[in-house]
Write a protein that holds these residues in place. Structure first.
Motif, PDB file in Angstrom:
ATOM      1  N   UNK A 367     -17.563  46.427  57.537  1.00  0.00           N
ATOM      2  CA  UNK A 367     -18.177  47.152  56.418  1.00  0.00           C
ATOM      3  C   UNK A 367     -17.582  48.538  56.175  1.00  0.00           C
ATOM      4  N   UNK A 368     -16.542  48.885  56.910  1.00  0.00           N
ATOM      5  CA  UNK A 368     -15.915  50.197  56.694  1.00  0.00           C
ATOM      6  C   UNK A 368     -14.487  49.996  56.213  1.00  0.00           C
ATOM      7  N   UNK A 369     -13.799  51.082  55.885  1.00  0.00           N
ATOM      8  CA  UNK A 369     -12.417  51.010  55.412  1.00  0.00           C
ATOM      9  C   UNK A 369     -11.525  51.925  56.246  1.00  0.00           C
ATOM     10  N   UNK A 370     -10.334  51.458  56.500  1.00  0.00           N
ATOM     11  CA  UNK A 370      -9.335  52.305  57.158  1.00  0.00           C
ATOM     12  C   UNK A 370      -9.082  53.517  56.260  1.00  0.00           C
ATOM     13  N   UNK A 371      -9.059  54.689  56.863  1.00  0.00           N
ATOM     14  CA  UNK A 371      -8.901  55.938  56.101  1.00  0.00           C
ATOM     15  C   UNK A 371      -7.571  55.929  55.333  1.00  0.00           C
ATOM     16  N   UNK A 399      -9.235  42.574  58.287  1.00  0.00           N
ATOM     17  CA  UNK A 399      -8.387  42.629  57.088  1.00  0.00           C
ATOM     18  C   UNK A 399      -9.125  43.293  55.926  1.00  0.00           C
ATOM     19  N   UNK A 400     -10.392  42.934  55.771  1.00  0.00           N
ATOM     20  CA  UNK A 400     -11.175  43.531  54.673  1.00  0.00           C
ATOM     21  C   UNK A 400     -11.284  45.036  54.836  1.00  0.00           C
ATOM     22  N   UNK A 401     -11.309  45.462  56.085  1.00  0.00           N
ATOM     23  CA  UNK A 401     -11.387  46.906  56.346  1.00  0.00           C
ATOM     24  C   UNK A 401     -10.028  47.588  56.180  1.00  0.00           C
ATOM     25  N   UNK A 402      -8.970  46.771  56.041  1.00  0.00           N
ATOM     26  CA  UNK A 402      -7.642  47.364  55.832  1.00  0.00           C
ATOM     27  C   UNK A 402      -6.744  47.374  57.048  1.00  0.00           C
ATOM     28  N   UNK A 403      -7.147  46.657  58.093  1.00  0.00           N
ATOM     29  CA  UNK A 403      -6.276  46.544  59.278  1.00  0.00           C
ATOM     30  C   UNK A 403      -5.236  45.441  59.054  1.00  0.00           C
ATOM     31  N   UNK A 404      -4.054  45.595  59.658  1.00  0.00           N
ATOM     32  CA  UNK A 404      -3.071  44.513  59.680  1.00  0.00           C
ATOM     33  C   UNK A 404      -3.441  43.558  60.809  1.00  0.00           C
ATOM     34  N   UNK A 405      -3.363  42.278  60.563  1.00  0.00           N
ATOM     35  CA  UNK A 405      -3.708  41.250  61.566  1.00  0.00           C
ATOM     36  C   UNK A 405      -2.422  40.526  61.937  1.00  0.00           C
ATOM     37  N   UNK A 406      -1.964  40.668  63.183  1.00  0.00           N
ATOM     38  CA  UNK A 406      -0.601  40.276  63.515  1.00  0.00           C
ATOM     39  C   UNK A 406      -0.519  39.159  64.559  1.00  0.00           C
ATOM     40  N   UNK A 407       0.698  38.760  64.852  1.00  0.00           N
ATOM     41  CA  UNK A 407       0.940  37.710  65.860  1.00  0.00           C
ATOM     42  C   UNK A 407       0.993  38.333  67.264  1.00  0.00           C
ATOM     43  N   UNK A 446      -2.218  58.886  71.745  1.00  0.00           N
ATOM     44  CA  UNK A 446      -3.520  59.206  72.359  1.00  0.00           C
ATOM     45  C   UNK A 446      -4.131  57.889  72.842  1.00  0.00           C
ATOM     46  N   UNK A 447      -4.322  57.763  74.140  1.00  0.00           N
ATOM     47  CA  UNK A 447      -4.899  56.536  74.692  1.00  0.00           C
ATOM     48  C   UNK A 447      -6.420  56.583  74.576  1.00  0.00           C
ATOM     49  N   UNK A 448      -6.996  55.449  74.203  1.00  0.00           N
ATOM     50  CA  UNK A 448      -8.455  55.355  74.098  1.00  0.00           C
ATOM     51  C   UNK A 448      -8.877  53.882  74.068  1.00  0.00           C
ATOM     52  N   UNK A 449     -10.170  53.647  73.948  1.00  0.00           N
ATOM     53  CA  UNK A 449     -10.706  52.272  73.978  1.00  0.00           C
ATOM     54  C   UNK A 449     -10.572  51.609  72.603  1.00  0.00           C
ATOM     55  N   UNK A 450     -10.732  50.290  72.526  1.00  0.00           N
ATOM     56  CA  UNK A 450     -10.657  49.607  71.225  1.00  0.00           C
ATOM     57  C   UNK A 450     -11.703  50.112  70.228  1.00  0.00           C
ATOM     58  N   UNK A 451     -12.917  50.357  70.673  1.00  0.00           N
ATOM     59  CA  UNK A 451     -13.956  50.848  69.753  1.00  0.00           C
ATOM     60  C   UNK A 451     -13.582  52.238  69.244  1.00  0.00           C
ATOM     61  N   UNK A 452     -13.064  53.072  70.136  1.00  0.00           N
ATOM     62  CA  UNK A 452     -12.644  54.428  69.749  1.00  0.00           C
ATOM     63  C   UNK A 452     -11.449  54.372  68.791  1.00  0.00           C
ATOM     64  N   UNK A 453     -10.557  53.404  69.025  1.00  0.00           N
ATOM     65  CA  UNK A 453      -9.391  53.269  68.145  1.00  0.00           C
ATOM     66  C   UNK A 453      -9.834  52.861  66.743  1.00  0.00           C
ATOM     67  N   UNK A 454     -10.782  51.930  66.680  1.00  0.00           N
ATOM     68  CA  UNK A 454     -11.287  51.495  65.372  1.00  0.00           C
ATOM     69  C   UNK A 454     -11.997  52.654  64.680  1.00  0.00           C
ATOM     70  N   UNK A 455     -12.725  53.453  65.446  1.00  0.00           N
ATOM     71  CA  UNK A 455     -13.414  54.623  64.875  1.00  0.00           C
ATOM     72  C   UNK A 455     -12.393  55.604  64.297  1.00  0.00           C
TER      73      UNK A 455
END
Lengths: 469, 206
Positions: A367-371, A399-407, A446-455
């Motif tokens: 429900x959010x968008x990549x900045x 994808x809807x949020x604007x992330x690339x989904x890769x192999x 900057x290393x961080x967790x997956x949730x922090x990266x998405x944030x």
């Protein structure tokens, strides 16, 4: 006389000593050898030159991960040197009869993701790979460590290694982890405490209530970064979580063999009264989301904190190192970490490329968008992870949020394939190393967790994910 | 492997701690299937600027140290990845001995496989050796593995410790695999024993 209490490491080590040589060096038997394209060509070449064969192809598995593009798999590899390494591995596995998951096999992926996923990595086993993040498999109570190419050749030829036993280190994380925090925050906090050389010469056993409470994916994230604390390996004692994870995986023992295995695995946890050379204790309740600000993983801080000021560092050499780090990273002392704007977000790697990591990222992204202006990549750790995420609809959310989904592949963790940073770009990354140039020359990590990266992806700056959930 | 007995050569100092393997040889240079040819990219980002021109301030670009065979550094040298390309790059450049207070484990092990001697000496002594190295081409240091001493330009001898097994292999230039294969019957009997004890460990076939 009562036997001396043993650690988990002692037990697995002892069960694999073929012979002890004069000065304490041991010939150590290796149960599982994982092979990839970057650190194996010279090893196979050495075998060929000496007229040797692979002693146990049936204990060896090969896969390509470091070099391969994570874009459309139907396209050829464009970089000629990457292609040469991939083709060389394919030629070598054919010539030496080594089992191999080809690029277009659903089971292909990052070597440290697919080992556990396929049931190749088992409790109580010795597992090696020409890659330092082999420590990952210690989450399954295996003794798993990275080796150089000469040792890869040694294992291919003899199924053993010449090794001296490591010392024992216990890192106990008591208490319960707060909401919004994850395994990545635990391990970054540990490295912040012990330093990048804190575990040198040791195998770390991670224990305590907070470690016990982690699922296997979280345990793998913790063990994966044992090497970033300098340790040869990380290990976690087997329990019901471990057995449930292994049960039913394609290459794991099945039926009666599985039951026999569990009976043995249950003997592996450290004896009470076992002695550790070093013990470190952390309280999980005090851990908040972590982010690195410097160019090694010990340069880490709470997301609520500030970029540290070298002027406050009394040791001259450390002060100079901090200044060098801040200059490379383009940061100002005293700056709020949450004010740091980012250009790229990378979610993936052997540290955080499992389905649980993608779920955590998708939960924040939903429900959010990549900045605007931010490029955000999500790279599943294996074909199987990708398939599972798609079955859950996570790819659509992202994808809807604007992330690339890769192999699947190593992708932007190490800048050996087309996914890399350009000079000056700043990346919020779920990978394991923030060394200068690691994600591409001049890139800032900057290393961080997956949730922090998405944030960070949705706000465009380093962000305390607890404000979004 | 070339044996290591005694080396006398120019020492260059790199007064940095935590010199990681990405600094020694960045990942983009690992796309080789050979062990040789990596010397030109040793310390690539420290050595060259963005245009590929040499950075004159970097020690190995200075005339006195271009032929350095000994490198002196600070703590935790070689941390990070398991890439043997790091010692290969050092060797290809001509460095056969690294002296530091301590080393990362995998890098340390990799050096021995390639005829490079990693010497652990206390920080204070490393700093003295770095001071000596300022004499440039006149700073000739000897590293004697047989006697286990580093000899400063002044003639002062500094003893060092080393694992006896690794010392023997290095002195003889012996191949690890040959050594282990002398114990092949023990490996055979371990495997035979293991078949019964660990019947639950399946063979891998794809």
């Amino acid at each position: 006389m009562q036997e001396k209490p043993k650690t988990l490491f002692d037990k697995v080590w002892n069960a694999h000593v073929v012979e002890q040589l004069t000065d304490g060096t041991c010939i150590l038997y290796i149960d599982r050898h994982l092979v990839h394209e970057v650190t194996s060509p010279q090893a196979f070449e050495g075998l060929r030159a000496a007229g040797r064969s692979v002693r146990r192809p049936d204990a060896t598995i090969a896969v390509v991960d470091h070099n391969i593009p994570t874009s459309d798999r139907s396209l050829p590899i464009i970089e000629p040197e990457s292609l040469l390494q991939v083709e060389t591995l394919e030629r070598n596995v054919a010539e030496f009869g080594v089992p191999y998951f080809p690029v277009r096999d659903i089971r292909q992926g990052i070597v440290h993701i697919i080992g556990p996923e396929q049931g190749l990595s088992l409790p109580g086993a010795t597992i090696v790979c020409g890659d330092s993040h082999t420590a990952t498999h210690g989450a399954l109570s295996a003794l798993a460590f990275g080796i150089g190419t000469s040792e890869v050749e040694h294992v291919l030829a003899t199924q053993t290694l010449l090794q001296k036993p490591a010392k024992n280190m216990l890192v106990r994380v008591d208490g319960k982890l707060a909401p919004g925090c994850s395994a990545k925050d635990i391990v970054l906090a540990i490295i912040g405490r012990i330093g990048t050389a804190g575990g040198t010469g040791h195998v770390i056993e991670f224990a305590g209530e907070a470690i016990r409470a982690l699922d296997m994916a979280g345990r793998m994230t913790v063990c994966n970064m044992a090497i970033e604390g300098g340790a040869r390996a990380g290990m976690i004692a087997p329990d019901e979580t471990t057995f449930a994870y292994v049960n039913g995986r394609p290459f794991a023992p099945q039926g009666e063999a599985f039951d026999a295995a569990v009976a043995y695995w249950k003997t592996l946890p450290s004896d009470s009264g076992a002695i550790y050379d070093i013990t470190v204790v952390l309280d999980a309740a005090t851990i908040v989301p972590q982010v690195t600000w410097g160019t090694n993983p010990e340069a880490v801080a709470d997301i609520t904190g500030l970029v540290p000021d070298p002027a406050a560092e009394p040791d001259e050499a450390k002060r100079a190192q901090m200044q060098r780090m801040l200059s490379y990273m383009g940061l100002t002392p005293g700056q709020k970490l949450t004010d740091i704007a980012i250009d790229v977000v990378f979610i993936g790697s052997c540290t955080n490329g499992r389905i649980e990591d993608i779920r955590a990222a998708a939960a924040v992204a939903r429900g959010r968008k990549v900045a605007p202006g931010v490029r955000a990549l999500v790279v599943p750790g294996s074909g199987t992870v990708k398939q599972q995420a798609e079955a859950e609809g996570l790819d659509l959310v992202l994808r809807e949020a604007g992330f690339e989904w890769r192999e699947a592949g190593c992708s932007m963790c190490l800048g050996m394939n087309p996914d890399k940073l350009t000079a000056g770009q700043r990346c919020a990354s779920t990978s394991n190393r923030n060394f200068e140039g690691r994600q591409g020359p001049g890139g800032r990590t900057h290393l961080l967790s997956p949730a922090m990266a998405a944030a960070a992806a949705v706000t465009g700056r380093l962000t305390d994910v607890r404000e979004l959930v | 492997m070339q044996p290591f007995t005694k080396l006398t050569g120019v020492a260059a100092s790199l007064p940095l701690a935590n010199v990681d393997t990405d600094k020694i040889i960045p990942a983009r240079f690992l796309k080789t299937i050979k062990r040789t040819g990596l010397g030109k990219n040793l310390f690539d980002t420290l050595r060259y600027d963005e245009t590929g021109a040499e950075r004159p301030e970097f020690v190995l670009n200075q005339p006195a140290y271009r032929n350095a065979e000994i490198l002196i550094a600070h703590e935790n040298f070689g941390c990070g990845s398991s890439r043997e390309h790091a010692p290969w790059a050092l060797l290809d450049f001509g460095i056969r001995c690294v002296i530091a207070p301590d080393f990362a484990d995998i890098f340390h092990a990799n050096c021995f496989k390639n005829g490079i001697l990693p010497v652990r000496l206390p920080r204070g002594i490393c700093d003295q050796l770095m001071e000596d190295s300022k004499m440039g081409g006149n700073s000739r240091v000897s590293v004697d593995l047989e006697r286990q001493v580093v000899v400063r330009p002044s003639g002062e001898e500094i003893p060092f410790q080393i694992d006896p097994f690794r010392r023997e292999l290095l002195l003889g230039g012996l191949d690890d695999i040959d050594q282990t294969l002398q114990h092949a019957p023990a490996i055979d009997s371990y495997e035979a024993r293991g078949k019964a004890e660990r019947a639950w460990m399946p063979s891998i076939t794809v």
